[in-house]
Design a protein around this motif. Structure first.
Motif, PDB file in Angstrom:
ATOM      1  N   LEU A  50      -6.456  -7.638   4.612  1.00  0.00           N
ATOM      2  CA  LEU A  50      -6.281  -6.209   4.379  1.00  0.00           C
ATOM      3  C   LEU A  50      -7.629  -5.672   3.917  1.00  0.00           C
ATOM      4  O   LEU A  50      -8.051  -5.932   2.789  1.00  0.00           O
ATOM      5  N   TYR A  96      -8.062  -1.008   7.412  1.00  0.00           N
ATOM      6  CA  TYR A  96      -6.766  -0.415   7.058  1.00  0.00           C
ATOM      7  C   TYR A  96      -6.888   0.731   6.056  1.00  0.00           C
ATOM      8  O   TYR A  96      -5.948   1.509   5.901  1.00  0.00           O
ATOM      9  N   ASP A 132       0.851  -1.187   0.000  1.00  0.00           N
ATOM     10  CA  ASP A 132       0.000   0.000   0.000  1.00  0.00           C
ATOM     11  C   ASP A 132       0.890   1.241   0.000  1.00  0.00           C
ATOM     12  O   ASP A 132       1.691   1.448   0.921  1.00  0.00           O
TER      13      ASP A 132
END
Length: 398
Positions: free
Chosen positions: A354, A358, A137
């Motif tokens: 994920l 998040y 990310d």
């Protein structure tokens, strides 16, 4: 020569027969156009790449995703190479041209997104990507290393909404819902929602003896070759469903089984909304409201960490701090009314996913479709004779 005589002789001339090459080109062109129309407006194949939805969906499951249920999204980046998402398979170059961008539009669907639907969507934070670390990310990298370091060490690109990575999660909250989580248990509008029967959590297990035949756990459905069971300190960590762990508790050599969750009040820096004033973690957060089209939120130090990205990035406004207040599109604003519906998505494999914990809310323009059923399932760890999971073929998704 009269017109009728000329036309009669012209009609009598034999038509030229297509060459084999022309026939193949026409057939391929027709197939590509037909397949593209089906893929964009009706149904698309999707592969499960990670364990974030286990045991509901397994790595190696091949799904059909319906575009009809929620309404097909009109391509927002219309000039693109057929069947490639954002990157060409061999060259690694862009598979689309973003010089032409269309506004978000969606055809009417047969239903709205409902809680517990399994949904495919474009990754919201995939608007910016480090090409050398596409699995990471970008925003988390910046938080950990700093903007200057990341942007100097990597090639940074931006991607339009429909060319961001495809993710698949379960919809926990729809627009307007109030979401919170305590001790690993989600609450929606004040009502606790237990994890699906196929969902997994992490448990600490202590044995009375170290002389354990782990094949017993394989017979119970654990995958010893993966990390369903790993050694941790003086015991083991099991990643499993509640029903599976109830069976583990019954074993006479098991001393204790404890659900592993983060303590309430222990802050995780990478958990949404990354606010130092909120001591939130993956097992304890909220409450907050999932934005709804037409909902007006007051803008202050408590709400802006939650909604600033939605207002600025997803809805295309300029946002700036001005003294004790805020400027939206250059004008002072004490409130904001949302233009889109949003959703809260989480993986069934709660401690190995994920998800919205998040990166926050999923805007409606990121929604791709609803997962319908598994048409093929392939076990990469299996032997030659049992690689295909026959019991999962043509199984519906719940």
């Amino acid at each position: 020569m009269s017109w009728k005589f000329w036309q009669k002789n012209k009609d009598a001339e034999p038509k030229k027969k297509k060459t084999k090459t022309r026939e193949w080109v026409d057939a391929i062109l027709f197939a590509v156009i037909a397949a593209t129309i089906i893929r964009v407006f009706f149904i698309e194949a999707y592969t499960i790449p990670t364990a974030s939805m286990e045991r509901s969906l397994l790595i190696g499951d091949f799904l059909f995703v319906s575009k009809v249920n929620y309404g097909a999204r009109i391509p927002m980046t219309p000039v693109a190479f057929p069947f490639a998402h954002h990157t060409m398979p061999l060259t690694g170059t862009k598979a689309y041209w973003d010089g032409v961008q269309w506004k978000y539009r969606r055809l009417p669907g047969t239903s709205d997104i409902k809680r517990n639907d399994v949904v495919v969507f474009n990754y919201p934070q995939g608007d910016t990507v480090a090409l050398e670390q596409q699995d990471a990310d970008y925003y988390q990298m910046v938080r950990n290393r700093g903007w200057k370091s990341v942007n100097s060490d990597y090639t940074i690109v931006s991607r339009p909404v429909d060319k961001r990575e495809n993710y698949i999660k379960r919809c926990i909250g729809i627009a307007g819902d109030v979401i919170s989580m305590k001790g690993g248990l989600v609450s929606v509008n004040g009502k606790q929602e237990k994890l699906k029967n196929t969902g997994q959590m992490t448990y600490d297990v202590v044995f009375k003896t170290m002389d354990i035949n782990f094949s017993i756990f394989e017979d119970m459905g654990f995958n010893i070759q993966s990390d369903d069971i790993i050694q941790s300190g003086n015991g083991y960590q099991f990643n499993a469903t509640e029903d599976m762990m109830n069976e583990v508790k019954k074993l006479d050599f098991v001393q204790s089984v404890t659900l592993t969750v983060k303590p309430d009040g222990e802050r995780e820096a990478d958990v949404f909304p990354f606010d130092p004033n909120r001591n939130w973690n993956v097992d304890n957060f909220g409450p907050f409201v999932v934005p709804k089209k037409g909902w007006t939120v007051a803008l202050d130090s408590a709400t802006m960490p939650l909604y600033e990205r939605s207002i600025r990035i997803y809805e295309g406004n300029t946002v700036a701090k001005s003294g004790n207040g805020w400027l939206i599109n250059g004008k002072p604003a004490t409130s904001y009314t949302f233009k889109m519906d949003y959703y809260w998505m989480m993986g069934d494999n709660r401690h190995r996913s994920l998800d919205s914990r998040y990166w926050g809310f999923v805007p409606e323009d990121h929604i791709v479709g609803k997962a319908l059923f598994i048409w093929m399932s392939y076990n990469t760890n299996g032997t030659f004779f049992n690689k295909i999971r026959w019991n999962r073929l043509l199984r519906g998704i719940k």
